[in-house]
Design an enzyme around this catalytic site. Structure first.
Site, PDB file in Angstrom:
ATOM      1  N   ALA A  38       0.592  -1.205  -0.045  1.00  0.00           N
ATOM      2  CA  ALA A  38       0.291   0.240  -0.085  1.00  0.00           C
ATOM      3  C   ALA A  38       0.987   1.340  -0.106  1.00  0.00           C
ATOM      4  O   ALA A  38       0.517   2.420  -0.588  1.00  0.00           O
ATOM      5  CB  ALA A  38      -0.720  -0.225   1.078  1.00  0.00           C
ATOM      6  N   GLU A  39       2.272   1.094   0.898  1.00  0.00           N
ATOM      7  CA  GLU A  39       2.610   2.516   0.626  1.00  0.00           C
ATOM      8  C   GLU A  39       3.273   2.486  -0.425  1.00  0.00           C
ATOM      9  O   GLU A  39       3.633   3.835  -1.200  1.00  0.00           O
ATOM     10  CB  GLU A  39       3.757   2.307   1.814  1.00  0.00           C
ATOM     11  N   ASP A  41       2.081   1.446  -3.355  1.00  0.00           N
ATOM     12  CA  ASP A  41       1.336   2.308  -4.309  1.00  0.00           C
ATOM     13  C   ASP A  41       0.952   3.807  -4.284  1.00  0.00           C
ATOM     14  O   ASP A  41       0.695   4.510  -5.240  1.00  0.00           O
ATOM     15  CB  ASP A  41      -0.224   0.899  -4.320  1.00  0.00           C
ATOM     16  N   SER A  86      24.644 -19.622 -29.342  1.00  0.00           N
ATOM     17  CA  SER A  86      23.961 -20.606 -28.958  1.00  0.00           C
ATOM     18  C   SER A  86      25.427 -21.545 -27.995  1.00  0.00           C
ATOM     19  O   SER A  86      26.418 -20.690 -27.685  1.00  0.00           O
ATOM     20  CB  SER A  86      23.473 -21.396 -29.895  1.00  0.00           C
ATOM     21  N   LEU A  87      24.965 -22.287 -27.290  1.00  0.00           N
ATOM     22  CA  LEU A  87      25.615 -23.249 -26.458  1.00  0.00           C
ATOM     23  C   LEU A  87      25.681 -24.836 -26.932  1.00  0.00           C
ATOM     24  O   LEU A  87      24.683 -25.294 -27.330  1.00  0.00           O
ATOM     25  CB  LEU A  87      25.594 -23.362 -24.870  1.00  0.00           C
ATOM     26  N   GLU A 117      25.017 -21.964 -13.468  1.00  0.00           N
ATOM     27  CA  GLU A 117      24.073 -21.318 -12.963  1.00  0.00           C
ATOM     28  C   GLU A 117      22.800 -22.362 -12.992  1.00  0.00           C
ATOM     29  O   GLU A 117      22.520 -23.024 -14.379  1.00  0.00           O
ATOM     30  CB  GLU A 117      23.918 -20.061 -14.044  1.00  0.00           C
ATOM     31  N   LYS A 119      19.537 -22.956 -15.202  1.00  0.00           N
ATOM     32  CA  LYS A 119      19.077 -22.661 -16.884  1.00  0.00           C
ATOM     33  C   LYS A 119      17.509 -22.863 -17.478  1.00  0.00           C
ATOM     34  O   LYS A 119      16.661 -22.986 -16.610  1.00  0.00           O
ATOM     35  CB  LYS A 119      19.554 -23.843 -18.080  1.00  0.00           C
ATOM     36  N   ASP A 121      14.030 -21.148 -18.107  1.00  0.00           N
ATOM     37  CA  ASP A 121      12.852 -21.683 -19.253  1.00  0.00           C
ATOM     38  C   ASP A 121      12.409 -20.616 -19.730  1.00  0.00           C
ATOM     39  O   ASP A 121      11.372 -20.522 -18.646  1.00  0.00           O
ATOM     40  CB  ASP A 121      12.305 -23.261 -19.136  1.00  0.00           C
ATOM     41  N   ARG A 140      16.823 -12.443 -28.815  1.00  0.00           N
ATOM     42  CA  ARG A 140      18.320 -12.374 -29.133  1.00  0.00           C
ATOM     43  C   ARG A 140      18.097 -13.329 -30.695  1.00  0.00           C
ATOM     44  O   ARG A 140      18.707 -12.788 -30.950  1.00  0.00           O
ATOM     45  CB  ARG A 140      18.054 -14.487 -28.960  1.00  0.00           C
ATOM     46  N   GLU A 176      17.405 -14.244 -18.846  1.00  0.00           N
ATOM     47  CA  GLU A 176      16.036 -14.539 -19.747  1.00  0.00           C
ATOM     48  C   GLU A 176      15.091 -14.235 -19.397  1.00  0.00           C
ATOM     49  O   GLU A 176      14.979 -14.699 -18.061  1.00  0.00           O
ATOM     50  CB  GLU A 176      16.665 -16.079 -19.288  1.00  0.00           C
ATOM     51  N   TYR A 228      22.305 -12.773 -16.720  1.00  0.00           N
ATOM     52  CA  TYR A 228      23.647 -13.992 -16.902  1.00  0.00           C
ATOM     53  C   TYR A 228      24.528 -14.182 -17.275  1.00  0.00           C
ATOM     54  O   TYR A 228      25.733 -14.573 -17.573  1.00  0.00           O
ATOM     55  CB  TYR A 228      22.703 -15.421 -17.180  1.00  0.00           C
ATOM     56  N   LYS A 293      30.341 -22.515 -16.915  1.00  0.00           N
ATOM     57  CA  LYS A 293      31.196 -21.671 -17.798  1.00  0.00           C
ATOM     58  C   LYS A 293      32.461 -21.342 -16.982  1.00  0.00           C
ATOM     59  O   LYS A 293      32.479 -21.501 -15.488  1.00  0.00           O
ATOM     60  CB  LYS A 293      30.450 -20.211 -17.332  1.00  0.00           C
ATOM     61  N   LYS A 317      21.548 -30.713 -19.589  1.00  0.00           N
ATOM     62  CA  LYS A 317      20.091 -30.812 -20.173  1.00  0.00           C
ATOM     63  C   LYS A 317      19.867 -31.832 -19.136  1.00  0.00           C
ATOM     64  O   LYS A 317      20.285 -32.949 -18.748  1.00  0.00           O
ATOM     65  CB  LYS A 317      19.746 -30.958 -21.582  1.00  0.00           C
ATOM     66  N   CYS A 411      -0.402 -39.959 -51.036  1.00  0.00           N
ATOM     67  CA  CYS A 411      -0.592 -38.664 -50.663  1.00  0.00           C
ATOM     68  C   CYS A 411      -1.936 -38.204 -49.560  1.00  0.00           C
ATOM     69  O   CYS A 411      -3.384 -38.212 -51.214  1.00  0.00           O
ATOM     70  CB  CYS A 411       0.212 -37.489 -51.139  1.00  0.00           C
ATOM     71  N   CYS A 414      -2.656 -34.697 -51.702  1.00  0.00           N
ATOM     72  CA  CYS A 414      -2.890 -34.801 -53.708  1.00  0.00           C
ATOM     73  C   CYS A 414      -3.060 -35.699 -53.825  1.00  0.00           C
ATOM     74  O   CYS A 414      -3.638 -35.794 -55.554  1.00  0.00           O
ATOM     75  CB  CYS A 414      -1.877 -33.777 -53.483  1.00  0.00           C
ATOM     76  N   CYS A 429       6.308 -36.870 -51.249  1.00  0.00           N
ATOM     77  CA  CYS A 429       4.648 -37.428 -51.921  1.00  0.00           C
ATOM     78  C   CYS A 429       5.862 -36.635 -53.712  1.00  0.00           C
ATOM     79  O   CYS A 429       6.159 -35.671 -53.584  1.00  0.00           O
ATOM     80  CB  CYS A 429       4.049 -36.083 -51.481  1.00  0.00           C
ATOM     81  N   CYS A 435       0.792 -30.336 -54.483  1.00  0.00           N
ATOM     82  CA  CYS A 435       0.215 -30.765 -54.139  1.00  0.00           C
ATOM     83  C   CYS A 435       0.473 -29.924 -52.268  1.00  0.00           C
ATOM     84  O   CYS A 435       1.187 -28.905 -52.000  1.00  0.00           O
ATOM     85  CB  CYS A 435       1.582 -31.836 -52.533  1.00  0.00           C
TER      86      CYS A 435
END
Length: 679
Positions: A38-39, A41, A86-87, A117, A119, A121, A140, A176, A228, A293, A317, A411, A414, A429, A435
């Site tokens: 409240a304070e 805000d 990328s890593l 660190e 990772k 998502d 990115r 991230e 990061y 790292k 991962k 197919c 088509c 196909c 198609c």
């Protein structure tokens, strides 16, 4: 404040802004508020009231300006000041140890500790501060160019609009953006009550929220950020390690994850990974691994980069999560190359935090090898926590009513025969671009962000254009008229005008974008840039011999054969000519001026800090003159450009006898060419 003394409006504004920044930092970054909501805000309300009375005193970095910019009609491309790589991934402890051994071999000793660190998502972004004030924010993108989402990032409370303490002249920091799990549940509850589509997982919700056209929507999504990495620090302190850099960022008010840790060796890394995996669902936000790292910035400089990733970092991962569900059916999808790929239609199940209803079965052989049948209970996983796949049937649960599957002979889109060339795992196909499925997928790829990036030309719009006979190939996109679309449901003057502007803008894309958009097999972004730099026009590439194409470093015979196969197809040649007739730029402008080709055959390495230009500008200057910049010194290096505080590359150059030049000599080389190295 002395009773009866009136504080000037400007002073009161600055006082309010500083208080709000202080309390915002305590709440969003330190998680340790010292006033009630409240304070807090009340301070915001007072600041808004004063600024409304004195709009001439509103500043861009005021806390009230997090929301207020008008919705953007499109996200402009924004080049990064330094490439976002990328890593490489490690999927188990053996992969991690192999990476550690490679690091030790290149350093010829053990590194000076590792930084670990979580990772996150979420969505990777880059923030640029100048003079301590947030100037730009971008996605990115492809690592070189992102989308300008500054107005949306400004709405995220944990991103400071002004840095604390004594900030550097320029700071580019990577982070991230993520959505906490409780915020995700609240958002989906709101979506359900409104009868709107539910988000499948917090990562997608965060990515979609950051890219909303209206920043007020982004502001309502309760997003946060963990930072990061510092990409660029100009005019700041000399830092020796990644962990020291993170402490410096934290002192500036940047939000850094408290779970970060520095460990002395790989055994410590393995303990951190095990603990992080155990606590994977206890953080309140989704993680999909651990980033490791080499902590010393000097060691990082020695290790350098491959063409796609730093050698000094790796992403461990977590094992993918798996669930069992019912396989209702097996159907096929026809892609843009004609490849016919089976996929599983599943009883929807939550796997790795996302609801999965479809999963890949890869190809006909894989279905047979796994003995997957319609009606099976199957084990499903999200490989790498991204792509859902059917792992195997649960044979013990079979009832005898399951049905074996075989590839259709024709197919479903088509009606043309499906054939499987000898020696290939993929059936195709034979309908070519007659198609509808293949054509639709190709047009979607052509107009997508990786290709010609035609905003407003999404999947549904392409289906509308195809079903009404308005387009038959990519070149037809550039003959569309506003009157062709006006009158269709949902297409008014504004939406049609937006699409027409996007199509006009796409006419002038770089040649590399066009090459990717055309869908030539094996030609992605990197190869497309190599081809564009060598041939500079689509007609020249079409007429090039296989040997000329294969002779480009980084291309090779497989890609060269694929490009020639594409170029020898009369339909593709006709398409290239039609694109040019319809106003699409099929050639990059030739380098102009006396410097074109000045450094052809020259390879340089840059170490240390250059005073007159950034490393990115120096690299671009070399490449514009036909030269090449690499990350590590070898016998093939023409010269090492040594700036202030050079790293170990200087010793390596001296050891190999590679010429070392200072910034003044480098600038002379940009003017005179390799002759500047003499004397």
């Amino acid at each position: 404040m002395t009773p009866g003394r009136q504080v000037p409006v400007q002073d009161r504004l600055e006082e309010l802004r500083e208080q709000i920044r202080f309390h915002g930092h305590r709440y969003h970054v330190l998680d340790d508020p010292v006033v009630s909501d409240a304070e807090y805000d009340a301070l915001i309300a007072e600041l808004r009231a004063v600024e409304e009375e004195h709009p001439e005193l509103v500043t861009p970095d005021s806390p009230t300006q997090r929301v207020g910019a008008p919705p953007s009609s499109m996200f402009a491309p924004l080049p990064h000041r330094r490439r976002l790589f990328s890593l490489d991934n490690a999927h188990d402890v053996d992969d991690l140890r192999s990476w550690g051994r490679r690091v030790e071999r290149q350093l010829e000793r053990e590194p000076e500790g590792f930084s670990c660190e979580l990772k996150i998502d979420g969505l990777a972004v880059s923030l640029v501060y100048e003079g301590g004030v947030l100037l730009q924010g971008a996605t990115r993108g492809d690592g070189r160019v992102g989308e300008d989402i500054t107005v949306n990032l400004r709405t995220i409370e944990s991103i400071p609009l002004r840095l604390r303490g004594k900030p550097p002249e320029v700071l580019e920091v990577r982070g991230e953006v993520y959505m906490p799990e409780d915020a995700f549940e609240t958002l989906n509850h709101r979506q359900a009550e409104a009868g709107l589509r539910l988000f499948s997982n917090p990562r997608n919700a965060a990515a979609g929220s950051v890219r909303m056209k209206d920043p007020a929507v982004t502001a309502s999504r309760a997003l946060h950020i963990w930072c990061y990495q510092a990409g660029v620090i100009e005019g700041g302190p000399k830092l020796r390690s990644h962990s020291e850099t993170m402490e410096y960022l934290k002192d500036l008010g940047i939000r850094v994850n408290p779970e970060n840790a520095v460990v002395p060796d790989l055994e410590g890394v393995e303990r951190y990974v095990a603990r992080a995996e155990q606590r994977r669902h206890a953080n309140g936000y989704q993680t999909d691994g651990v980033v490791v790292k080499v902590d010393s910035l000097g060691d990082q400089d020695v290790l350098g980069f491959t063409s796609a990733a730093p050698r000094w970092a790796i992403a461990f991962k977590f094992p993918p999560e798996e669930q069992t569900t019912l396989l209702r059916d097996i159907q096929v999808n026809v892609g843009r190359t004609g490849a016919v790929t089976p996929f599983a239609v599943l009883e929807p199940v939550v796997v790795g935090g996302a609801t999965v209803g479809l999963a890949t079965l890869h190809n006909e052989d894989m279905v047979r090898l796994k003995d997957v049948r319609i009606g099976d209970r199957v084990l499903v996983r999200r490989a790498g926590d991204v792509i859902p796949e059917v792992v195997a049937p649960v044979v013990s649960l079979r009832t005898g009513e399951e049905r074996e599957w075989s590839m259709p002979t024709h197919c479903p889109s088509c009606g043309n025969p499906i054939v499987r060339p000898d020696g290939e795992a993929v059936a195709r196909c034979t309908g070519g671009l007659t198609c509808p499925s293949r054509l639709r997928e190709w047009l979607s790829h052509f107009a997508g962000r990786g290709g010609m990036d035609i905003e407003h030309l999404g999947y549904k719009t392409i289906e509308l254009l195809l079903s009404n006979g308005l387009i038959k190939d990519p070149a037809d996109i550039f003959t569309l008229r506003a009157e062709d679309l006006l009158g269709f449901e949902g297409w008014g003057e504004v939406s049609v005008a937006n699409l027409m502007r996007a199509i006009d803008a796409a006419r002038d894309r770089p040649l590399a974008s066009l090459l990717v958009a055309l869908g030539i097999r094996h030609v992605g972004g990197t190869v497309a840039r190599l081809l564009a730099r060598r041939f500079r026009s689509l007609p020249a590439l079409v007429d090039a011999s296989e040997g000329e194409i294969a002779g480009i470093e980084g291309v090779g015979p497989t890609i060269a054969r694929s490009v020639r196969d594409w170029a020898e197809d009369p339909e593709n040649r006709a398409l290239a000519e039609k694109l040019e007739r319809n106003g699409v730029r099929v050639a990059d402008p030739a380098p102009e001026g006396e410097h074109a080709g000045l450094l052809e055959g020259v390879t340089v390495v840059i170490t240390g800090t250059l005073e007159g230009m950034s490393r990115e500008r120096a690299q671009l200057a070399v490449e514009e003159r036909g030269g090449k910049v690499t990350s590590s010194v070898s016998k093939k290096t023409t010269a090492l450009i040594s700036g202030e505080n050079p790293g170990s590359k200087l010793a390596k150059a001296e050891q190999l006898g590679v010429p070392v030049i200072d910034e003044a000599r480098f600038e002379l080389m940009l003017e005179r060419g390799p002759a500047a190295l003499e004397g």
